[in-house]
Design a protein around this motif. Structure first.
Motif, mmCIF file in Angstrom:
data_model
loop_
_atom_site.group_PDB
_atom_site.id
_atom_site.type_symbol
_atom_site.label_atom_id
_atom_site.label_comp_id
_atom_site.label_asym_id
_atom_site.label_seq_id
_atom_site.Cartn_x
_atom_site.Cartn_y
_atom_site.Cartn_z
ATOM 1 N N GLN A 89 44.739 37.655 38.752
ATOM 2 C CA GLN A 89 44.092 37.512 40.062
ATOM 3 C C GLN A 89 42.586 37.757 39.935
ATOM 4 N N TYR A 90 42.241 38.830 39.206
ATOM 5 C CA TYR A 90 40.831 39.201 39.044
ATOM 6 C C TYR A 90 40.072 38.113 38.273
ATOM 7 N N SER A 94 37.016 35.761 39.838
ATOM 8 C CA SER A 94 35.736 36.372 39.536
ATOM 9 C C SER A 94 34.766 35.359 38.912
ATOM 10 N N THR A 362 32.441 43.160 31.778
ATOM 11 C CA THR A 362 33.178 43.503 33.000
ATOM 12 C C THR A 362 34.401 44.348 32.648
ATOM 13 N N HIS A 380 42.798 49.845 32.906
ATOM 14 C CA HIS A 380 41.639 48.945 32.925
ATOM 15 C C HIS A 380 41.276 48.618 31.480
#
Ligand code: HEM
Length: 501
Positions: A89-90, A94, A362, A380
């Motif tokens: 999704q990110y 992005s 990122t 993460h």
């Protein structure tokens, strides 16, 4: 083929790779777990892209390492394979990840093309899809009660649909040369040689401009047919421009047609395309929308042939809906038809792997934390600019946590019995939480087009004919640019016994 033919086009690519390797930064993925690499030259690329059947290794790696793991690309490069929904999704939403091509230009092209693919525009194409379906059944009448490969018929139908809907051209208008070359490109895409496949694997690593410059000179038959296809598509593009401009001068109303809109001098600046850009959209649309939809429908018919009970239930639904609709058919209200289309897209995504590169440093969020090789639990992953990522769309669509314990089984009932509607899935992709049509900034522009086209053509065919498996044929889903159904002979084919109801 003399290997020296490849030397000149490959030299700049090798040079580029060596320069990248020399100047790479500290690797942030080194503690992410993953399978051991079988080769420094190929890494896992051959296992990922060329297993005997799509997913043979990938799905096993996912079972062992979870939905995010490290694999090796060519020449020792570290890559992240991502099937975790939050991470996908990110990445897809992005601007820090790109596929190639300038972001601003890309947004302008999308905004311009979207005119032909909104929900309202697509509803107007229903009659075009019905005519394409009629064409398939007319052709089938000549080959009933015998083994018939449905792939070329469906490819012709989808080519006809895009051409009539988007270009306002019949197949005859496209010209015999174009249609014959198109069939040749489809044929060659299923029979590429090892060097061509290696080049594909390598091409994931270098920029689009270098790939394009190199592809111009590659002497292989597949590249020759593709170059010819591009040349013929450009000719069609120039012809469309001449005709639309001429019609506008004569004051002829082109009736909301996509290409007249693209050439309209009054469209806002942020959607305006140059004539060169308009020409390039012709080839893009014909390629993007033809085989993706044709193969998906071929897999749907194959699965119906394997499951006669579901096929009979679907036929009942089609007959009762067509019987009561009085012409305006509400395809979205047909549960079995839509369960079949969703399950086929889940199980056989046309593009099961997508590549992205980070354009900035990122951090990737994970829905499911992972344990690193040093024993640390992380939720993460830091990503450096220039890092390549492979989006495992096919793997995401086999996550048991999302699709049920039988995720590796084709089962349209999962869409009917509540298995995938529990409401705990991350909202992702434009359609049914699937990523077959990608998602976010590069969501497939034609997804609504494709769904309605499949609804119309499949219900037309299943309403009239019965489909049975040709038991002596094994069909391997194989990733050759698209997820192609490949039979023992190496041909792209879904052979079925078809009888009239
Ligand atoms: C089952 C059918 C289809 C599937 C599975 C499919 C899948 C996809 C995927 C995965 C992408 C994004 C690639 C990426 O993110 O790198 C894409 C892009 C695109 N598709 Fe489709 N597609 C289908 C049918 C169609 C049809 C019928 C059309 C047009 C008539 C179409 C037009 C496009 C266009 C123009 C793009 C580029 C969008 C962009 O770059 O912003 N597709 N498609």
């Amino acid at each position: 083929m003399d290997p020296s033919h490849y030397a000149i086009p490959l030299a700049p690519i090798i040079f580029f790779i060596v320069i990248r390797l020399v100047f790479r930064r500290q690797n942030t993925l080194r503690h992410v777990a993953g399978p051991p690499s079988p080769s420094w030259i190929f890494g896992h690329i051959l296992q990922l892209i060329l297993p005997p059947q799509y997913g043979d290794y990938e799905f096993r790696w996912q079972d062992k390492f979870g939905p995010v793991y490290r694999i090796k690309g060519c020449f020792g490069e570290d890559r992240l394979l991502v099937a975790d929904p939050a991470a996908l999704q990110y990445i897809l939403n992005s601007p820090n990840f790109e596929r190639g091509g300038a972001g601003k230009e890309h947004r302008r092209m999308r905004a311009a093309l979207n005119f032909g693919f909104s929900a309202a525009a697509v509803r107007r194409y229903q009659a075009v899809f019905e005519k394409a379906a009629e064409m398939v059944s007319e052709k089938l009448e000549g080959s009933l009660d015998t083994s018939t490969n449905v792939c070329p018929l469906l490819s012709l139908a989808t080519l006809r649909a895009i051409s009539e809907a988007c270009l306002r051209y019949t197949l005859e208008d496209l010209g015999n040369d174009f249609v014959a070359n198109n069939i040749e490109v489809m044929r060659l895409s299923a029979s590429r040689s090892a060097p061509q496949l290696l080049l594909d694997a390598l091409s994931l690593r270098f920029p689009l401009w270098l790939l394009r410059a190199t592809a111009k000179y590659l002497p292989t038959s597949a590249f020759k047919a593709m170059r010819e296809g591009r040349y013929l598509a450009e000719n069609i593009g120039h012809r469309i421009i001449r005709e639309r401009v001429d019609a506008a001068h004569r004051g002829v109303d082109m009736d909301d047609d996509l290409f007249s809109h693209l050439l309209d001098p009054d469209v806002p600046n942020n959607m305006h395309l140059s004539k060169k850009e308009v020409v390039s959209q012709v080839g893009l649309l014909l390629v993007a929308g033809q085989d993706t939809t044709a193969n998906t429908m071929a897999y749907a018919l194959l699965e119906l042939a394997r499951n006669p009970e579901f096929q009979a239930q679907l036929r009942n639904e089609i007959h009762s809906t067509l019987g009561t609709s009085g012409g305006g058919i509400a395809y979205d209200s047909m549960p079995l038809l839509n369960a079949l289309i969703k399950e086929t897209n889940r199980f056989y995504p046309a593009a099961p792997l997508l590549d992205r590169v980070a354009t900035k440093d990122t951090t990737l969020p994970l829905a499911q934390p992972i344990i690193t090789t040093t024993g640390e639990q992380i939720s993460h992953i830091p990503i450096l600019k220039g890092q390549f990522l492979t989006l495992g769309i096919g793997s995401y669509q086999r996550l048991k946590s999302h699709w049920g314990a039988d995720a590796h089984k084709f089962n349209p009932h999962r869409w009917l019995d509540g298995t995938v509607n529990r409401g705990d899935a991350v909202g992702i992709g434009p359609y049914a939480n699937l990523l077959s049509f990608s998602g976010g900034l590069r969501t497939c522009l034609g997804w609504r087009f494709s769904i309605l086209e499949m609804q119309v053509i499949l219900s037309h065919l299943v309403g009239r004919y019965s489909f049975a498996e040709v038991v002596e044929e094994t069909i391997r889903p194989t990733y050759l640019n698209n997820l192609l159904p490949i039979v023992q002979s190496g041909e792209r084919a879904v052979p079925l016994y078809i009888t009239r109801i």
